[in-house]
Write a protein that holds these residues in place. Structure first.
Motif, PDB file in Angstrom:
ATOM      1  N   PRO A 166     -19.492  -4.159 -30.746  1.00  0.00           N
ATOM      2  CA  PRO A 166     -20.829  -4.744 -30.613  1.00  0.00           C
ATOM      3  C   PRO A 166     -21.846  -3.759 -30.037  1.00  0.00           C
ATOM      4  O   PRO A 166     -21.529  -2.916 -29.198  1.00  0.00           O
ATOM      5  CB  PRO A 166     -20.602  -5.924 -29.665  1.00  0.00           C
ATOM      6  CG  PRO A 166     -19.180  -6.313 -29.901  1.00  0.00           C
ATOM      7  CD  PRO A 166     -18.453  -5.017 -30.122  1.00  0.00           C
ATOM      8  N   TYR A 167     -23.083  -3.893 -30.487  1.00  0.00           N
ATOM      9  CA  TYR A 167     -24.169  -3.049 -30.011  1.00  0.00           C
ATOM     10  C   TYR A 167     -24.591  -3.455 -28.598  1.00  0.00           C
ATOM     11  O   TYR A 167     -24.529  -4.637 -28.241  1.00  0.00           O
ATOM     12  CB  TYR A 167     -25.378  -3.184 -30.932  1.00  0.00           C
ATOM     13  CG  TYR A 167     -25.257  -2.499 -32.264  1.00  0.00           C
ATOM     14  CD1 TYR A 167     -25.935  -1.312 -32.516  1.00  0.00           C
ATOM     15  CD2 TYR A 167     -24.487  -3.045 -33.290  1.00  0.00           C
ATOM     16  CE1 TYR A 167     -25.855  -0.677 -33.752  1.00  0.00           C
ATOM     17  CE2 TYR A 167     -24.390  -2.421 -34.530  1.00  0.00           C
ATOM     18  CZ  TYR A 167     -25.079  -1.239 -34.754  1.00  0.00           C
ATOM     19  OH  TYR A 167     -24.985  -0.621 -35.975  1.00  0.00           O
ATOM     20  N   PRO A 168     -25.076  -2.513 -27.800  1.00  0.00           N
ATOM     21  CA  PRO A 168     -25.622  -2.877 -26.481  1.00  0.00           C
ATOM     22  C   PRO A 168     -26.814  -3.810 -26.624  1.00  0.00           C
ATOM     23  O   PRO A 168     -27.580  -3.734 -27.589  1.00  0.00           O
ATOM     24  CB  PRO A 168     -26.048  -1.527 -25.898  1.00  0.00           C
ATOM     25  CG  PRO A 168     -25.255  -0.494 -26.633  1.00  0.00           C
ATOM     26  CD  PRO A 168     -25.079  -1.047 -28.015  1.00  0.00           C
ATOM     27  N   ASP A 169     -26.989  -4.690 -25.659  1.00  0.00           N
ATOM     28  CA  ASP A 169     -28.107  -5.635 -25.683  1.00  0.00           C
ATOM     29  C   ASP A 169     -29.435  -4.901 -25.881  1.00  0.00           C
ATOM     30  O   ASP A 169     -29.688  -3.872 -25.242  1.00  0.00           O
ATOM     31  CB  ASP A 169     -28.161  -6.421 -24.378  1.00  0.00           C
ATOM     32  CG  ASP A 169     -27.100  -7.497 -24.301  1.00  0.00           C
ATOM     33  OD1 ASP A 169     -26.136  -7.445 -25.072  1.00  0.00           O
ATOM     34  OD2 ASP A 169     -27.230  -8.401 -23.442  1.00  0.00           O
ATOM     35  N   GLY A 170     -30.282  -5.462 -26.753  1.00  0.00           N
ATOM     36  CA  GLY A 170     -31.590  -4.899 -27.014  1.00  0.00           C
ATOM     37  C   GLY A 170     -31.633  -3.883 -28.129  1.00  0.00           C
ATOM     38  O   GLY A 170     -32.720  -3.487 -28.561  1.00  0.00           O
ATOM     39  N   THR A 171     -30.488  -3.465 -28.636  1.00  0.00           N
ATOM     40  CA  THR A 171     -30.440  -2.472 -29.710  1.00  0.00           C
ATOM     41  C   THR A 171     -30.629  -3.154 -31.062  1.00  0.00           C
ATOM     42  O   THR A 171     -29.980  -4.165 -31.339  1.00  0.00           O
ATOM     43  CB  THR A 171     -29.079  -1.748 -29.718  1.00  0.00           C
ATOM     44  OG1 THR A 171     -28.832  -1.199 -28.412  1.00  0.00           O
ATOM     45  CG2 THR A 171     -29.056  -0.637 -30.744  1.00  0.00           C
ATOM     46  N   PRO A 172     -31.512  -2.633 -31.911  1.00  0.00           N
ATOM     47  CA  PRO A 172     -31.572  -3.162 -33.273  1.00  0.00           C
ATOM     48  C   PRO A 172     -30.214  -2.975 -33.957  1.00  0.00           C
ATOM     49  O   PRO A 172     -29.759  -1.847 -34.161  1.00  0.00           O
ATOM     50  CB  PRO A 172     -32.660  -2.311 -33.936  1.00  0.00           C
ATOM     51  CG  PRO A 172     -33.527  -1.870 -32.800  1.00  0.00           C
ATOM     52  CD  PRO A 172     -32.558  -1.621 -31.671  1.00  0.00           C
ATOM     53  N   CYS A 173     -29.564  -4.082 -34.263  1.00  0.00           N
ATOM     54  CA  CYS A 173     -28.186  -4.013 -34.757  1.00  0.00           C
ATOM     55  C   CYS A 173     -28.071  -4.408 -36.233  1.00  0.00           C
ATOM     56  O   CYS A 173     -27.016  -4.188 -36.837  1.00  0.00           O
ATOM     57  CB  CYS A 173     -27.283  -4.919 -33.926  1.00  0.00           C
ATOM     58  SG  CYS A 173     -27.719  -6.683 -33.990  1.00  0.00           S
ATOM     59  N   TRP A 174     -29.140  -4.962 -36.776  1.00  0.00           N
ATOM     60  CA  TRP A 174     -29.049  -5.503 -38.137  1.00  0.00           C
ATOM     61  C   TRP A 174     -30.447  -5.658 -38.695  1.00  0.00           C
ATOM     62  O   TRP A 174     -31.398  -5.907 -37.957  1.00  0.00           O
ATOM     63  CB  TRP A 174     -28.348  -6.858 -38.119  1.00  0.00           C
ATOM     64  CG  TRP A 174     -28.076  -7.496 -39.454  1.00  0.00           C
ATOM     65  CD1 TRP A 174     -28.615  -8.653 -39.931  1.00  0.00           C
ATOM     66  CD2 TRP A 174     -27.164  -7.048 -40.467  1.00  0.00           C
ATOM     67  NE1 TRP A 174     -28.100  -8.947 -41.177  1.00  0.00           N
ATOM     68  CE2 TRP A 174     -27.201  -7.970 -41.533  1.00  0.00           C
ATOM     69  CE3 TRP A 174     -26.309  -5.946 -40.558  1.00  0.00           C
ATOM     70  CZ2 TRP A 174     -26.438  -7.828 -42.683  1.00  0.00           C
ATOM     71  CZ3 TRP A 174     -25.540  -5.799 -41.706  1.00  0.00           C
ATOM     72  CH2 TRP A 174     -25.610  -6.738 -42.750  1.00  0.00           C
ATOM     73  N   VAL A 175     -30.583  -5.475 -39.980  1.00  0.00           N
ATOM     74  CA  VAL A 175     -31.803  -5.856 -40.702  1.00  0.00           C
ATOM     75  C   VAL A 175     -31.359  -6.594 -41.952  1.00  0.00           C
ATOM     76  O   VAL A 175     -30.299  -6.304 -42.519  1.00  0.00           O
ATOM     77  CB  VAL A 175     -32.677  -4.643 -41.078  1.00  0.00           C
ATOM     78  CG1 VAL A 175     -33.248  -3.976 -39.834  1.00  0.00           C
ATOM     79  CG2 VAL A 175     -31.926  -3.635 -41.931  1.00  0.00           C
TER      80      VAL A 175
END
Length: 263
Positions: free
Chosen positions: A7-16
Motif C-alpha cells: 500500500p502507498y503511504p497516506d496522501g500519495t496519489p495511488c491511482w487514477v
C-alpha cells in the motif's frame, strides 16, 4: 520507474481512473497512444477495465451512465489507511463528500470528495488492490497536481487533511507548491493562470510519461484528440496538455525509462 506491491503511504496519489460515456472509444485511443492492455472485470464490477503494461496495472477505465450529469474526467485518488477517518477530516477542513466511504468488493474502500475550491479527488484504502503497480515510466502515471483559483485555501486544505510538508516553488510567473510525504515529492498544488478560461473548473491533473512529448501530441491528434497546451520545455521535462477523443484532458511529459525501483 517504480514497481509497487504494498500500500502507498497516506496522501500519495495511488491511482487514477477515467470515466467516460464510451469505454470502447477510450480503449481505441489509449491502447494506440500508450500501448495499454485491457482486462474487463465483469458485470459485478460494472465492466470496469484494468489497464496494464507488461502485466503491471497502471490505471482503470469505467463507463458512465448516459444520464450522469458530471463530465467525463480523469480522477486522482489519494491513498489513505483509513478512508472513514480521512473523509471526516475532509469535512472538518471545509471539503465535502461526493460519495460516502464504501467498499469496492474486496479490492478496497473508497470515497469521492471535493476540496473547498471545488477540485474533485478520490480516496483509496487498499484492500486486495493497492492502486497502480507501475508508475514513473512511459505510459504510466508520473505526476498529479491540483490546479485551482484559490491557491491558499487549497494548500491549507490538503496539508490539514493529509499532513503534507510543503515546498513553495512559486516565481514571478506562477504560484505553485510541491507536496511531500516525508522527504518524497508526491504531488503539487498550483494556481490556475489568469488566462485560463473561466469555464475550466478547479481540478486534479494527471501526467502520463511518454518517451517523446512532441511525437505523443502528434499521435493524440491522429487518434481524434486535441491539443490544449502545445509542447513546451520545463526543468522537469518537455510537457503538453491534451484531450482524448472524448474531450477528457490530461498531460504528457517526457520521461526516460529507468530500471525497476521496487517499493
Amino acid at each position: 520507474m517504480t514497481v509497487r506491491d504494498t500500500p502507498y503511504p497516506d496522501g500519495t496519489p495511488c491511482w487514477v481512473d477515467l470515466m467516460v460515456p464510451d469505454p470502447r472509444m477510450a480503449m481505441d485511443f489509449y491502447g494506440a497512444l500508450f500501448g495499454w492492455n485491457f482486462a474487463d472485470q465483469g458485470d459485478e464490477a460494472g465492466n470496469y477495465l484494468l489497464c496494464s503494461i507488461d502485466d503491471l496495472i497502471v490505471t482503470g477505465v469505467g463507463g458512465m451512465p448516459p444520464d450522469q450529469p458530471s463530465p467525463p474526467v480523469w480522477t486522482t485518488y489519494l491513498a489513505t489507511s483509513d478512508v472513514d477517518d480521512t473523509a471526516a477530516r475532509v469535512r472538518q477542513a471545509g471539503g465535502q463528500l461526493m460519495v460516502e466511504p464504501t467498499d469496492v468488493m474486496s479490492e478496497g474502500r473508497m470515497a469521492m470528495a471535493a476540496d473547498p475550491t471545488g477540485a474533485v479527488f478520490g480516496l483509496w484504502q487498499a484492500g486486495r488492490t493497492i492502486g497502480a503497480q507501475l508508475t514513473g515510466t512511459p505510459s504510466a502515471q508520473v505526476w498529479n497536481e491540483c490546479m485551482t483559483r484559490d491557491f491558499a485555501t487549497a494548500k491549507g486544505f490538503y496539508t490539514d487533511v493529509f499532513g503534507y510538508a510543503v515546498e513553495d516553488m512559486s516565481d514571478e510567473q506562477f504560484t505553485y507548491a510541491a507536496l511531500l510525504v516525508g522527504d518524497r515529492y508526491v504531488g503539487g498544488v498550483g494556481e490556475l493562470p489568469a488566462d485560463v478560461p473561466a469555464d475550466v473548473p478547479p481540478h486534479w491533473m494527471t501526467y502520463f510519461g511518454v518517451a517523446d512529448t512532441d511525437a505523443a501530441v502528434a499521435r493524440v491528434g491522429d487518434l481524434g484528440g486535441s491539443v490544449v497546451t502545445a509542447p513546451f520545455d520545463t526543468p522537469y521535462g518537455r510537457m503538453a496538455a491534451v484531450a482524448d477523443n472524448q474531450g477528457v484532458a490530461f498531460s504528457v511529459i517526457t520521461v526516460t525509462a529507468v530500471p525497476d525501483s521496487p517499493e
